[in-house]
Design a protein around this motif. Structure first.
Motif, PDB file in Angstrom:
ATOM      1  N   SER A  86      30.829  43.198  36.183  1.00 54.07           N
ATOM      2  CA  SER A  86      31.507  43.867  35.068  1.00 54.07           C
ATOM      3  C   SER A  86      31.074  45.321  34.890  1.00 54.07           C
ATOM      4  CB  SER A  86      31.254  43.118  33.760  1.00 54.07           C
ATOM      5  OG  SER A  86      31.698  41.784  33.848  1.00 54.07           O
ATOM      6  N   GLY A  87      29.789  45.601  35.062  1.00 54.98           N
ATOM      7  CA  GLY A  87      29.288  46.948  34.813  1.00 54.98           C
ATOM      8  C   GLY A  87      29.112  47.799  36.046  1.00 54.98           C
ATOM      9  N   PHE A  88      29.671  47.362  37.181  1.00 53.66           N
ATOM     10  CA  PHE A  88      29.484  48.093  38.428  1.00 53.66           C
ATOM     11  C   PHE A  88      30.804  48.636  38.962  1.00 53.66           C
ATOM     12  CE2 PHE A  88      25.861  45.230  38.209  1.00 53.66           C
ATOM     13  CZ  PHE A  88      24.805  46.059  38.576  1.00 53.66           C
ATOM     14  N   ARG A  89      30.711  49.612  39.832  1.00 47.69           N
ATOM     15  CA  ARG A  89      31.884  50.222  40.449  1.00 47.69           C
ATOM     16  C   ARG A  89      32.248  49.536  41.766  1.00 47.69           C
ATOM     17  NH1 ARG A  89      30.289  56.252  41.146  1.00 47.69           N
ATOM     18  NH2 ARG A  89      32.492  56.468  41.731  1.00 47.69           N
ATOM     19  N   GLY A  90      31.931  48.261  41.856  1.00 51.60           N
ATOM     20  CA  GLY A  90      32.176  47.515  43.081  1.00 51.60           C
ATOM     21  C   GLY A  90      30.892  47.324  43.858  1.00 51.60           C
ATOM     22  N   TRP A  91      31.013  46.693  45.029  1.00 50.41           N
ATOM     23  CA  TRP A  91      29.838  46.450  45.864  1.00 50.41           C
ATOM     24  C   TRP A  91      29.405  47.688  46.620  1.00 50.41           C
ATOM     25  CZ3 TRP A  91      25.691  43.760  47.063  1.00 50.41           C
ATOM     26  CH2 TRP A  91      25.060  44.059  48.266  1.00 50.41           C
ATOM     27  N   GLN A  92      30.304  48.298  47.368  1.00 51.66           N
ATOM     28  CA  GLN A  92      29.929  49.299  48.362  1.00 51.66           C
ATOM     29  C   GLN A  92      29.466  50.613  47.747  1.00 51.66           C
ATOM     30  OE1 GLN A  92      32.971  50.342  51.192  1.00 51.66           O
ATOM     31  NE2 GLN A  92      31.480  50.918  52.737  1.00 51.66           N
ATOM     32  N   GLY A 136      26.235  53.695  40.996  1.00 50.88           N
ATOM     33  CA  GLY A 136      26.838  52.722  40.093  1.00 50.88           C
ATOM     34  C   GLY A 136      27.385  51.493  40.764  1.00 50.88           C
ATOM     35  N   THR A 137      26.995  51.225  42.023  1.00 50.25           N
ATOM     36  CA  THR A 137      27.496  50.048  42.727  1.00 50.25           C
ATOM     37  C   THR A 137      26.393  49.004  42.870  1.00 50.25           C
ATOM     38  OG1 THR A 137      26.912  50.763  44.977  1.00 50.25           O
ATOM     39  CG2 THR A 137      28.994  51.588  44.055  1.00 50.25           C
ATOM     40  N   VAL A 138      26.801  47.784  43.204  1.00 52.33           N
ATOM     41  CA  VAL A 138      25.823  46.713  43.402  1.00 52.33           C
ATOM     42  C   VAL A 138      24.949  47.012  44.619  1.00 52.33           C
ATOM     43  CG1 VAL A 138      25.483  44.243  43.678  1.00 52.33           C
ATOM     44  CG2 VAL A 138      27.450  45.062  42.385  1.00 52.33           C
ATOM     45  N   ALA A 167      28.302  40.774  53.716  1.00 52.11           N
ATOM     46  CA  ALA A 167      29.324  39.924  54.319  1.00 52.11           C
ATOM     47  C   ALA A 167      30.721  40.369  53.927  1.00 52.11           C
ATOM     48  CB  ALA A 167      29.104  38.479  53.905  1.00 52.11           C
ATOM     49  N   GLY A 168      30.847  41.045  52.792  1.00 55.27           N
ATOM     50  CA  GLY A 168      32.157  41.496  52.342  1.00 55.27           C
ATOM     51  C   GLY A 168      32.034  42.380  51.127  1.00 55.27           C
ATOM     52  N   ARG A 169      32.998  43.264  50.959  1.00 53.26           N
ATOM     53  CA  ARG A 169      33.015  44.147  49.804  1.00 53.26           C
ATOM     54  C   ARG A 169      33.708  43.460  48.631  1.00 53.26           C
ATOM     55  NH1 ARG A 169      35.614  49.341  53.011  1.00 53.26           N
ATOM     56  NH2 ARG A 169      34.049  49.456  54.688  1.00 53.26           N
ATOM     57  N   THR A 170      33.272  43.770  47.432  1.00 57.27           N
ATOM     58  CA  THR A 170      33.983  43.328  46.241  1.00 57.27           C
ATOM     59  C   THR A 170      34.322  44.556  45.400  1.00 57.27           C
ATOM     60  OG1 THR A 170      31.866  42.923  45.110  1.00 57.27           O
ATOM     61  CG2 THR A 170      32.947  41.033  46.149  1.00 57.27           C
ATOM     62  N   ASP A 171      35.471  44.496  44.723  1.00 59.20           N
ATOM     63  CA  ASP A 171      35.932  45.623  43.925  1.00 59.20           C
ATOM     64  C   ASP A 171      35.216  45.702  42.588  1.00 59.20           C
ATOM     65  OD1 ASP A 171      37.816  46.380  45.839  1.00 59.20           O
ATOM     66  OD2 ASP A 171      39.369  45.081  44.989  1.00 59.20           O
ATOM     67  N   ALA A 172      35.444  46.788  41.880  1.00 58.91           N
ATOM     68  CA  ALA A 172      34.901  46.956  40.540  1.00 58.91           C
ATOM     69  C   ALA A 172      35.336  45.797  39.653  1.00 58.91           C
ATOM     70  CB  ALA A 172      35.371  48.281  39.947  1.00 58.91           C
ATOM     71  N   GLY A 173      34.388  45.212  38.931  1.00 51.15           N
ATOM     72  CA  GLY A 173      34.695  44.116  38.025  1.00 51.15           C
ATOM     73  C   GLY A 173      34.691  42.744  38.653  1.00 51.15           C
ATOM     74  N   VAL A 174      34.577  42.657  39.988  1.00 55.20           N
ATOM     75  CA  VAL A 174      34.541  41.371  40.690  1.00 55.20           C
ATOM     76  C   VAL A 174      33.089  40.905  40.804  1.00 55.20           C
ATOM     77  CG1 VAL A 174      35.024  40.196  42.880  1.00 55.20           C
ATOM     78  CG2 VAL A 174      36.650  41.874  41.958  1.00 55.20           C
ATOM     79  N   HIS A 175      32.888  39.615  40.695  1.00 52.90           N
ATOM     80  CA  HIS A 175      31.553  39.029  40.683  1.00 52.90           C
ATOM     81  C   HIS A 175      31.248  38.323  42.012  1.00 52.90           C
ATOM     82  CE1 HIS A 175      32.394  39.718  36.487  1.00 52.90           C
ATOM     83  NE2 HIS A 175      33.362  38.819  36.505  1.00 52.90           N
ATOM     84  N   ALA A 176      29.997  37.877  42.147  1.00 52.11           N
ATOM     85  CA  ALA A 176      29.624  37.077  43.318  1.00 52.11           C
ATOM     86  C   ALA A 176      28.528  36.106  42.940  1.00 52.11           C
ATOM     87  CB  ALA A 176      29.155  37.971  44.465  1.00 52.11           C
ATOM     88  N   THR A 177      28.617  34.904  43.457  1.00 45.19           N
ATOM     89  CA  THR A 177      27.512  33.955  43.379  1.00 45.19           C
ATOM     90  C   THR A 177      26.987  33.637  44.768  1.00 45.19           C
ATOM     91  OG1 THR A 177      29.099  32.119  43.348  1.00 45.19           O
ATOM     92  CG2 THR A 177      28.266  32.892  41.227  1.00 45.19           C
ATOM     93  N   GLY A 178      27.672  34.140  45.809  1.00 44.72           N
ATOM     94  CA  GLY A 178      27.251  33.833  47.174  1.00 44.72           C
ATOM     95  C   GLY A 178      27.390  34.987  48.141  1.00 44.72           C
ATOM     96  N   GLN A 179      27.243  36.228  47.676  1.00 42.40           N
ATOM     97  CA  GLN A 179      27.242  37.365  48.601  1.00 42.40           C
ATOM     98  C   GLN A 179      26.031  37.258  49.530  1.00 42.40           C
ATOM     99  OE1 GLN A 179      28.534  39.761  50.475  1.00 42.40           O
ATOM    100  NE2 GLN A 179      29.064  41.245  48.840  1.00 42.40           N
ATOM    101  N   VAL A 180      26.213  37.608  50.796  1.00 41.67           N
ATOM    102  CA  VAL A 180      25.114  37.586  51.766  1.00 41.67           C
ATOM    103  C   VAL A 180      24.984  38.965  52.384  1.00 41.67           C
ATOM    104  CG1 VAL A 180      24.229  36.585  53.915  1.00 41.67           C
ATOM    105  CG2 VAL A 180      25.400  35.130  52.245  1.00 41.67           C
ATOM    106  N   HIS A 209      42.400  42.826  48.008  1.00 46.85           N
ATOM    107  CA  HIS A 209      43.155  42.317  46.857  1.00 46.85           C
ATOM    108  C   HIS A 209      43.916  41.023  47.164  1.00 46.85           C
ATOM    109  CE1 HIS A 209      43.461  46.425  44.538  1.00 46.85           C
ATOM    110  NE2 HIS A 209      42.230  45.936  44.579  1.00 46.85           N
ATOM    111  N   MET A 210      43.666  40.398  48.298  1.00 49.44           N
ATOM    112  CA  MET A 210      44.456  39.231  48.697  1.00 49.44           C
ATOM    113  C   MET A 210      44.361  38.093  47.686  1.00 49.44           C
ATOM    114  SD  MET A 210      44.201  37.229  52.327  1.00 49.44           S
ATOM    115  CE  MET A 210      44.543  35.479  52.478  1.00 49.44           C
ATOM    116  N   VAL A 211      43.156  37.752  47.233  1.00 53.47           N
ATOM    117  CA  VAL A 211      43.023  36.623  46.311  1.00 53.47           C
ATOM    118  C   VAL A 211      43.690  36.941  44.975  1.00 53.47           C
ATOM    119  CG1 VAL A 211      41.406  35.157  45.055  1.00 53.47           C
ATOM    120  CG2 VAL A 211      40.915  35.812  47.415  1.00 53.47           C
ATOM    121  N   ARG A 212      43.478  38.126  44.457  1.00 50.27           N
ATOM    122  CA  ARG A 212      44.084  38.499  43.171  1.00 50.27           C
ATOM    123  C   ARG A 212      45.607  38.540  43.278  1.00 50.27           C
ATOM    124  NH1 ARG A 212      40.980  43.881  41.944  1.00 50.27           N
ATOM    125  NH2 ARG A 212      42.480  43.975  40.194  1.00 50.27           N
TER     126      ARG A 212
END
Length: 266
Positions: free
Chosen positions: A12-18, A24-26, A47-60, A193-196
Motif C-alpha cells: 500500500s505504501g510503496f511505489r511497486g517492487w522494482q 520508495g519501492t519494496v 521472481a517477479g515485479r509487482t505494481d504500486a499497491g500490490v502485495h506479496a506473501t510469497g515473493q522470492v 496487469h494480466m491478473v487485474r
C-alpha cells in the motif's frame, strides 16, 4: 554464496517492487536492510515485479552474499532493518546458477474482493471492492476457459514488455467466503496487469453483463480494447513462486498468512 529469500509485504505504501529514481519501492527497502545487516551493498533479483499497491506473501529473491551468516541470522537480521510493512519469511542457500526468476516454473496470484453494498474500512488497501452482487458459479465457469496454453493478449497492458503473450494457465479458481471472493490463478508466468485485467472481465461475467463464453471470445480476439477495465491493485497478492522440488525450497503457499480469510486447506 548465493542465497534465496522469501519476502512478504503490504504494498500500500510503496511505489511497486522494482527500484526506480526517487526510491520508495519494496526492492529499495529490502536492499537497504540487507546492506545494513551485511555491512556491504547487496543487489537482489526478484521472481517477479509487482505494481504500486500490490502485495506479496510469497515473493522470492536471490542475492550473492559477500559475508557469511547463518540462514536464521539472514532472516532475523534483515527483518530488524526492514520497515514494518515488509518481512523476510525464510532464507535458503542455493546453487550459484539459481535465478529467482528464471529457475521458477510457475507463479501463483490471489485477488481478494469484498462483494457487498458498503466498502471496507478495516481492510482498506488490502482488498478490492465491488458493490453489485456477483455470481461465483458463472465466474468459475468463465475462469475454466482460461486453462491451458493461451494467448493472453486481451488481458495484457499496453506497456507490457514480455516477449510473448502466450502463457500456460494451470489453475483458475473463483471461490466465495461470505462477503469475500478469492480469485486464484497459477500460470507459467503472467503479463503486466494480466491478473487485474482477468478479474475485471470475470466481474463483468459475475454481474451478468456478459455470459461465461465471453472470456473465450476475448482470448480468441486477442484485443485488449474488448475486455473490461483493469481492476484495482489493492486486492492483488503475489501468493507463491514454484520451483523444481529438487531445489528444496518451500512451496510458498503452505504457510501463507493471507489477510482476513482462513484459506488454509481450502
Amino acid at each position: 554464496m548465493r542465497i534465496a529469500l522469501a519476502v512478504e509485504y503490504d504494498g500500500s505504501g510503496f511505489r511497486g517492487w522494482q527500484t526506480q529514481p526517487g526510491g520508495g519501492t519494496v526492492q529499495d527497502a529490502v536492499q537497504d536492510a540487507l546492506r545494513q545487516f551485511a555491512g556491504v551493498p547487496v543487489q537482489v533479483v526478484s521472481a517477479g515485479r509487482t505494481d504500486a499497491g500490490v502485495h506479496a506473501t510469497g515473493q522470492v529473491v536471490h542475492f550473492d552474499a559477500a559475508v557469511e551468516r547463518s540462514m536464521f541470522a539472514w532472516v532475523r537480521g534483515t527483518n530488524s532493518f526492514l520497515p514494518s510493512a515488509v518481512a523476510v519469511r525464510w532464507a535458503r542457500p542455493v546453487a550459484d546458477d539459481f535465478h529467482a526468476r528464471f529457475s521458477a516454473y510457475a507463479r501463483r496470484y490471489r485477488y481478494l474482493l469484498i462483494n457487498r453494498a458498503h466498502r471496507t474500512g478495516v481492510w482498506n488497501g488490502r482488498v478490492g471492492w465491488y458493490h453489485h452482487p456477483l455470481d461465483v458459479g458463472t465466474m468459475q465457469a468463465a475462469a475454466h476457459l482460461l486453462l491451458g496454453e493461451r494467448d493472453f493478449s486481451a488481458f495484457r497492458a499496453a506497456e507490457c514488455q514480455a516477449n510473448s503473450p502466450v502463457k500456460v494457465m494451470r489453475e483458475a479458481h473463483v471461490r466465495r467466503f461470505g462477503d469475500l471472493i478469492a480469485f486464484d490463478f497459477e500460470a507459467s508466468a503472467f503479463l503486466h496487469h494480466m491478473v487485474r485485467n482477468l478479474v475485471g472481465s470475470l466481474v463483468h461475467v459475475g454481474q451478468g453483463k456478459r455470459p461465461p463464453e465471453w472470456i473465450g471470445e476475448l482470448l480468441a480476439a486477442g484485443d485488449r480494447r474488448l475486455a473490461a477495465p483493469t481492476f484495482a491493485a489493492a486486492g492483488l497478492y503475489l501468493f507463491a513462486v514454484r520451483y523444481p522440488p529438487e531445489l528444496g525450497l518451500p512451496s510458498g503457499d503452505q504457510t501463507n498468512l493471507t489477510p482476513c480469510i482462513p484459506l488454509y486447506g481450502q
